[in-house]
Design a protein around this motif. Structure first.
Motif, mmCIF file in Angstrom:
data_model
loop_
_atom_site.group_PDB
_atom_site.id
_atom_site.type_symbol
_atom_site.label_atom_id
_atom_site.label_comp_id
_atom_site.label_asym_id
_atom_site.label_seq_id
_atom_site.Cartn_x
_atom_site.Cartn_y
_atom_site.Cartn_z
ATOM 1 N N THR A 13 0.959 -1.248 0.156
ATOM 2 C CA THR A 13 -0.045 0.165 -0.025
ATOM 3 C C THR A 13 0.844 1.363 0.002
ATOM 4 O OG1 THR A 13 -0.196 0.215 2.365
ATOM 5 C CG2 THR A 13 -1.704 -1.130 1.327
ATOM 6 N N GLU A 14 0.133 2.236 -0.412
ATOM 7 C CA GLU A 14 0.777 3.775 -0.242
ATOM 8 C C GLU A 14 0.005 4.629 0.653
ATOM 9 O OE1 GLU A 14 3.940 4.560 -2.639
ATOM 10 O OE2 GLU A 14 2.550 4.474 -4.451
ATOM 11 N N TYR A 15 -1.555 4.432 0.228
ATOM 12 C CA TYR A 15 -2.380 5.448 1.348
ATOM 13 C C TYR A 15 -1.851 6.669 1.250
ATOM 14 C CZ TYR A 15 -3.747 0.931 3.521
ATOM 15 O OH TYR A 15 -4.055 -0.183 3.681
ATOM 16 N N ASN A 16 -1.762 7.449 0.129
ATOM 17 C CA ASN A 16 -1.596 8.697 -0.147
ATOM 18 C C ASN A 16 -2.517 9.648 -0.825
ATOM 19 O OD1 ASN A 16 0.132 11.080 -0.287
ATOM 20 N ND2 ASN A 16 1.084 10.630 -2.250
ATOM 21 N N PRO A 17 -3.596 9.862 -0.261
ATOM 22 C CA PRO A 17 -4.060 9.530 0.976
ATOM 23 C C PRO A 17 -5.020 8.314 1.386
ATOM 24 C CG PRO A 17 -5.423 11.022 0.517
ATOM 25 C CD PRO A 17 -4.708 10.666 -0.707
ATOM 26 N N PHE A 18 -5.073 7.708 2.597
ATOM 27 C CA PHE A 18 -6.002 6.652 2.964
ATOM 28 C C PHE A 18 -7.366 6.813 2.575
ATOM 29 C CE2 PHE A 18 -8.778 3.950 5.462
ATOM 30 C CZ PHE A 18 -7.921 2.848 5.446
ATOM 31 N N HIS A 19 -8.199 6.203 1.958
ATOM 32 C CA HIS A 19 -9.581 6.655 1.086
ATOM 33 C C HIS A 19 -10.207 5.345 1.433
ATOM 34 C CE1 HIS A 19 -8.883 4.692 -2.513
ATOM 35 N NE2 HIS A 19 -7.802 5.213 -2.780
ATOM 36 N N GLN A 20 -11.774 5.355 1.014
ATOM 37 C CA GLN A 20 -12.560 4.389 1.315
ATOM 38 C C GLN A 20 -12.209 2.933 0.651
ATOM 39 O OE1 GLN A 20 -15.142 3.824 3.589
ATOM 40 N NE2 GLN A 20 -15.247 6.080 4.189
ATOM 41 N N ASP A 169 -16.248 2.759 -7.699
ATOM 42 C CA ASP A 169 -17.336 3.623 -6.627
ATOM 43 C C ASP A 169 -16.504 4.191 -5.575
ATOM 44 O OD1 ASP A 169 -19.485 2.386 -7.620
ATOM 45 O OD2 ASP A 169 -19.554 0.686 -6.550
ATOM 46 N N PHE A 170 -15.268 4.078 -5.546
ATOM 47 C CA PHE A 170 -14.338 4.619 -4.550
ATOM 48 C C PHE A 170 -13.481 5.820 -5.202
ATOM 49 C CE2 PHE A 170 -14.854 0.317 -2.920
ATOM 50 C CZ PHE A 170 -15.478 0.362 -2.064
ATOM 51 N N ILE A 171 -13.231 6.911 -4.694
ATOM 52 C CA ILE A 171 -12.456 7.851 -5.311
ATOM 53 C C ILE A 171 -10.957 7.260 -5.141
ATOM 54 C CG2 ILE A 171 -12.167 9.161 -2.773
ATOM 55 C CD1 ILE A 171 -11.935 11.630 -4.236
ATOM 56 N N SER A 172 -10.221 7.800 -6.050
ATOM 57 C CA SER A 172 -8.676 7.318 -6.396
ATOM 58 C C SER A 172 -8.077 8.156 -5.383
ATOM 59 C CB SER A 172 -8.183 7.390 -7.784
ATOM 60 O OG SER A 172 -8.060 8.777 -7.916
ATOM 61 N N ALA A 173 -6.866 7.743 -4.956
ATOM 62 C CA ALA A 173 -5.857 8.626 -4.120
ATOM 63 C C ALA A 173 -5.495 9.766 -4.964
ATOM 64 C CB ALA A 173 -4.628 7.867 -4.017
ATOM 65 N N THR A 174 -5.347 9.704 -6.257
ATOM 66 C CA THR A 174 -5.076 10.881 -7.006
ATOM 67 C C THR A 174 -6.142 12.137 -7.079
ATOM 68 O OG1 THR A 174 -3.542 9.479 -8.537
ATOM 69 C CG2 THR A 174 -4.325 11.720 -9.357
ATOM 70 N N ALA A 175 -7.499 11.368 -7.035
ATOM 71 C CA ALA A 175 -8.388 12.285 -7.096
ATOM 72 C C ALA A 175 -8.657 12.896 -5.629
ATOM 73 C CB ALA A 175 -10.095 11.549 -7.663
ATOM 74 N N TRP A 188 -11.404 11.746 5.751
ATOM 75 C CA TRP A 188 -10.065 11.887 6.553
ATOM 76 C C TRP A 188 -8.929 12.918 6.386
ATOM 77 C CZ3 TRP A 188 -11.069 6.627 4.648
ATOM 78 C CH2 TRP A 188 -11.970 5.918 5.409
ATOM 79 N N GLN A 189 -9.662 14.151 5.816
ATOM 80 C CA GLN A 189 -8.860 15.141 5.577
ATOM 81 C C GLN A 189 -8.128 15.983 6.991
ATOM 82 O OE1 GLN A 189 -11.766 17.604 3.634
ATOM 83 N NE2 GLN A 189 -11.601 19.161 5.301
ATOM 84 N N ILE A 190 -8.688 15.567 8.114
ATOM 85 C CA ILE A 190 -8.245 15.999 9.370
ATOM 86 C C ILE A 190 -6.830 15.324 9.310
ATOM 87 C CG2 ILE A 190 -9.030 13.882 10.657
ATOM 88 C CD1 ILE A 190 -9.337 15.966 12.838
ATOM 89 N N TYR A 191 -6.327 14.396 8.738
ATOM 90 C CA TYR A 191 -4.911 13.711 8.683
ATOM 91 C C TYR A 191 -4.115 14.337 7.564
ATOM 92 C CZ TYR A 191 -7.067 10.315 12.184
ATOM 93 O OH TYR A 191 -7.800 9.663 12.943
#
Length: 347
Positions: A13-20, A169-175, A188-191
């Motif tokens: 994983t990269e989680y840049n950022p983490f999303h659903q 159905d899930f937004i990409s990390a780039t988007a 999770w924009q607080i992070y």
């Protein structure tokens, strides 16, 4: 390195950022494999495309544990910010130390026979070590390009693999990054850290390019085939990151390759250092719950010797990499970054 009779599954994983979509991946990996322990290897300060991580590795680890991971381990920036073939190799070498028997990755085509065939084809194609370019797979989408490289490394290391379909159905990390930097609300924009973008690093990069002798630049990892002169010229002509990047990109050098190269210049990691450390059979735990902690406690002697629970246990090169990466990442922040070294869930 088989550690026990436990079924151990890995995800890269990269989680840049983490999303659903990442939360879905964690759930599906456990459901699909029925694993006892789910291990997540995570690129830490900088990503495979050479981008700063908009979330700190500590926050990414915390979110991974909250959404189903048992153990999170780190892939250091110099190993993460690589072309797909090298990124896959280093990540799977690390997972193999823990005795991971299977990995699960997202796939656009979700077609095992097609991916196997593409891996067969890719395995026959040479890679240019000077440019560190991944094997050309023009008919595949990004996750499948990585997936083909995962398959090749799984074959080498005796690890099985499965896929889950990449869902629109899930937004990409780039988007998600684009929306965050545009001021839109995202999960999770607080992070998320607004400073963590290349625009923040460019003043330092530009100064480095303009003040460093080209021969010295050529000694840094990924600086090859005279690209240092192209970067210097772009820095002379452009005081902004986007202008610089557009001037530096060419048919030969992609956006990601330029970003990776610039990162290695800022980290001052040399070709010689990477040649001497061209494998990553190490485990750098970032966080765990009770199941993950039990796995670490029951590692065999060889795996324990390759596992660093604290900075002092790192070999010299990884100490250097960790120090430089943390200092670079912290340099653009308005407040010091977290200094947590292990995230413990449920303790």
């Amino acid at each position: 390195m088989k550690q026990s009779n436990l079924k151990i599954c890995g995800i890269i994983t990269e989680y840049n950022p983490f999303h659903q979509g990442h939360a879905h991946h964690l759930r599906q990996a456990r459901e699909l494999t029925g694993c006892d322990v789910l291990v997540c290897i995570l690129s830490d300060y900088f990503s495979q495309r050479g981008l700063p991580s908009v979330m700190s590795w500590q926050d990414k680890t915390r979110l991974a544990l909250e959404h189903g991971a048992d153990l999170v381990i780190r892939l250091p920036s110099v190993y993460a910010a690589q072309s797909a073939d090298h990124f896959a190799r280093y990540a799977l070498e690390s997972l193999s130390v823990l005795g991971v028997q299977e990995i699960v990755f997202g796939s656009e085509c979700h077609d095992r026979s097609r991916l196997e065939a593409m891996a067969d084809e890719a395995g026959l194609r040479p890679v240019n070590p000077a440019t560190s370019q991944a094997r050309n797979l023009p008919d595949l989408e990004p996750n499948d390009i990585l997936g083909v490289q995962y398959i090749l490394q799984c074959r080498r290391l005796g690890i099985d693999w499965s896929t889950i379909p990449r869902s629109p159905d899930f937004i990409s990390a780039t988007a998600s990054r684009r929306a965050f930097f545009a001021g839109d609300a995202v999960d999770w924009q607080i992070y998320m850290q607004p400073e963590q973008r290349w625009e923040s690093y460019y003043p330092c990069l530009r100064l480095s390019l303009l003040m460093t002798d080209p021969d010295r630049l050529a000694s840094f990892f990924l600086v090859s085939e005279g690209i240092e002169h192209r970067l210097i010229q772009a820095a002379r002509e452009h005081r902004d990151w986007q202008g610089f990047l557009e001037a530096a990109v060419s048919r030969t050098y992609s956006r990601a390759r330029i970003q990776r190269t610039c990162l290695m210049i800022l980290l001052q990691v040399t070709w010689s250092q990477m040649r001497d450390h061209d494998s990553f059979y190490h485990v750098l735990p970032a966080g765990f719950n009770a199941a993950g902690q039990a796995l670490l406690r029951n590692l065999d002697e060889e795996a324990r010797a390759r596992t660093a629970m604290k900075f002092a246990q790192l070999p010299p090169f990884l100490k250097l990499v960790e120090t430089k990466s943390a200092q670079l990442y912290d340099s653009v922040m308005k407040a010091p970054c977290s200094r947590e070294t292990i995230i413990r869930k449920g303790s």
